[in-house]
Design a protein around this motif. Structure first.
Motif, mmCIF file in Angstrom:
data_model
loop_
_atom_site.group_PDB
_atom_site.id
_atom_site.type_symbol
_atom_site.label_atom_id
_atom_site.label_comp_id
_atom_site.label_asym_id
_atom_site.label_seq_id
_atom_site.Cartn_x
_atom_site.Cartn_y
_atom_site.Cartn_z
ATOM 1 N N LEU A 223 -8.881 4.118 8.497
ATOM 2 C CA LEU A 223 -8.851 2.939 7.777
ATOM 3 C C LEU A 223 -8.450 1.477 8.494
ATOM 4 O O LEU A 223 -7.927 1.664 9.363
ATOM 5 N N LEU B 107 -4.942 4.517 11.276
ATOM 6 C CA LEU B 107 -4.995 2.955 10.799
ATOM 7 C C LEU B 107 -5.227 2.140 11.795
ATOM 8 O O LEU B 107 -4.486 2.136 13.026
ATOM 9 N N LEU C 14 -2.272 7.707 0.972
ATOM 10 C CA LEU C 14 -3.438 7.698 1.694
ATOM 11 C C LEU C 14 -3.476 8.889 2.818
ATOM 12 O O LEU C 14 -4.559 9.396 3.060
ATOM 13 N N TYR C 15 -2.585 9.318 3.183
ATOM 14 C CA TYR C 15 -2.226 10.379 4.157
ATOM 15 C C TYR C 15 -2.548 11.565 3.132
ATOM 16 O O TYR C 15 -3.502 12.348 3.955
ATOM 17 N N TRP D 76 -13.745 3.517 -5.060
ATOM 18 C CA TRP D 76 -12.511 3.845 -4.027
ATOM 19 C C TRP D 76 -11.566 2.804 -4.235
ATOM 20 O O TRP D 76 -11.975 1.657 -4.008
ATOM 21 N N PHE E 42 1.035 4.222 1.559
ATOM 22 C CA PHE E 42 0.507 4.912 2.806
ATOM 23 C C PHE E 42 0.810 6.587 2.696
ATOM 24 O O PHE E 42 -0.310 7.273 3.239
ATOM 25 N N GLU F 150 -4.688 11.609 0.865
ATOM 26 C CA GLU F 150 -6.108 11.764 0.845
ATOM 27 C C GLU F 150 -6.896 12.110 2.137
ATOM 28 O O GLU F 150 -8.088 12.140 2.126
ATOM 29 N N VAL G 140 -7.536 1.236 -2.931
ATOM 30 C CA VAL G 140 -6.485 1.651 -2.095
ATOM 31 C C VAL G 140 -5.214 1.969 -3.133
ATOM 32 O O VAL G 140 -5.096 1.296 -3.980
ATOM 33 N N TYR H 217 -6.506 10.653 5.441
ATOM 34 C CA TYR H 217 -6.469 9.594 6.367
ATOM 35 C C TYR H 217 -5.412 9.810 7.280
ATOM 36 O O TYR H 217 -4.457 10.117 6.971
ATOM 37 N N THR I 56 -11.531 9.564 8.611
ATOM 38 C CA THR I 56 -10.163 9.722 8.680
ATOM 39 C C THR I 56 -9.354 8.376 8.988
ATOM 40 O O THR I 56 -8.243 8.419 9.154
ATOM 41 N N VAL J 53 0.822 -1.094 -0.087
ATOM 42 C CA VAL J 53 -0.077 0.010 -0.122
ATOM 43 C C VAL J 53 0.966 1.343 0.085
ATOM 44 O O VAL J 53 1.816 1.316 0.736
ATOM 45 N N ARG K 269 -14.134 2.125 6.998
ATOM 46 C CA ARG K 269 -13.565 1.689 5.603
ATOM 47 C C ARG K 269 -12.550 0.509 5.676
ATOM 48 O O ARG K 269 -11.485 0.634 6.470
#
Ligand SMILES: [Mg+2]
Length: 183
Positions: A112, A29, A21-22, A172, A18, A24, A174, A26, A110, A16, A131
């Motif tokens: 996952l 975790l 994702l940050y 969505w 990450f 985005e 990942v 989030y 925020t 992933v 999510r």
């Protein structure tokens, strides 16, 4: 049935992106431990330690929610330097997911969750409206008997998930590291 479907699925947590994702938005975790990050009951390895030091550096708060015992989850959490843990989490009940978000001062928008089992991890995340991302178990064939039984029960659900939720239909995905091997 959709309550047992993850929001997305990836081969491994270690694939992933990450940082994306940050970006985005989030910030927190939640992870299952056994067979999501390391084989069942295996100690934290160098790859897991490197992952969590990177997540800390990015700015994520990370917690483990595991149905396993306290010594197992506490030892793992301390070895990788994560924010905290909840043991005997009673997944698929939503309480541990909610408690994790409360402790990390995060919320459903925020946070996952990553886990390897449908009937505990993914169902629980869906019950808590977090999510959920399904990962392939690290060592499928070295698991306790009751988990092997659950894998057999998971098989038809995974098949319908794959048939009904093709990549094109997902809202969505990942973000994955683009072919770079980081660990
Ligand atoms: Mg697991």
């Amino acid at each position: 049935m959709p309550k047992l479907f993850p929001d997305d699925d990836v081969k491994s947590t270690y694939d992933v992106d990450f940082r994306a994702l940050y970006r985005e938005g989030y910030r927190a975790l939640l992870f299952d431990v056994d067979n999501t990050l390391v084989p069942h009951d295996a100690p934290a390895d160098e790859r897991a330690k490197a992952l969590f030091s990177m997540l800390n550096e990015i700015g994520f708060k990370c917690m483990f929610i595991s149905n396993n015992s306290e010594p197992r989850v506490k030892t793992f959490c301390e070895a990788v330097g994560a924010f905290g843990y909840i043991y005997k989490a009673k997944k698929p009940m939503p309480g541990a997911y909610e408690e994790g978000m409360r402790r990390m001062l995060s919320d459903r928008s925020t946070t996952l969750f990553f886990g390897d089992q449908l009937f505990t991890d993914i169902w629980g995340a869906n019950n808590a409206c977090v999510r959920s991302i399904l990962v392939k178990p690290i060592h499928k064939f070295r698991e306790p008997g009751q988990i092997i039984l659950k894998r057999l029960l998971e098989a038809p659900i995974l098949l319908s998930y794959r048939l009904l939720c093709s990549n094109k239909r997902k809202k969505w995905r990942v973000p994955l590291q683009d072919g770079r091997v980081v660990f």
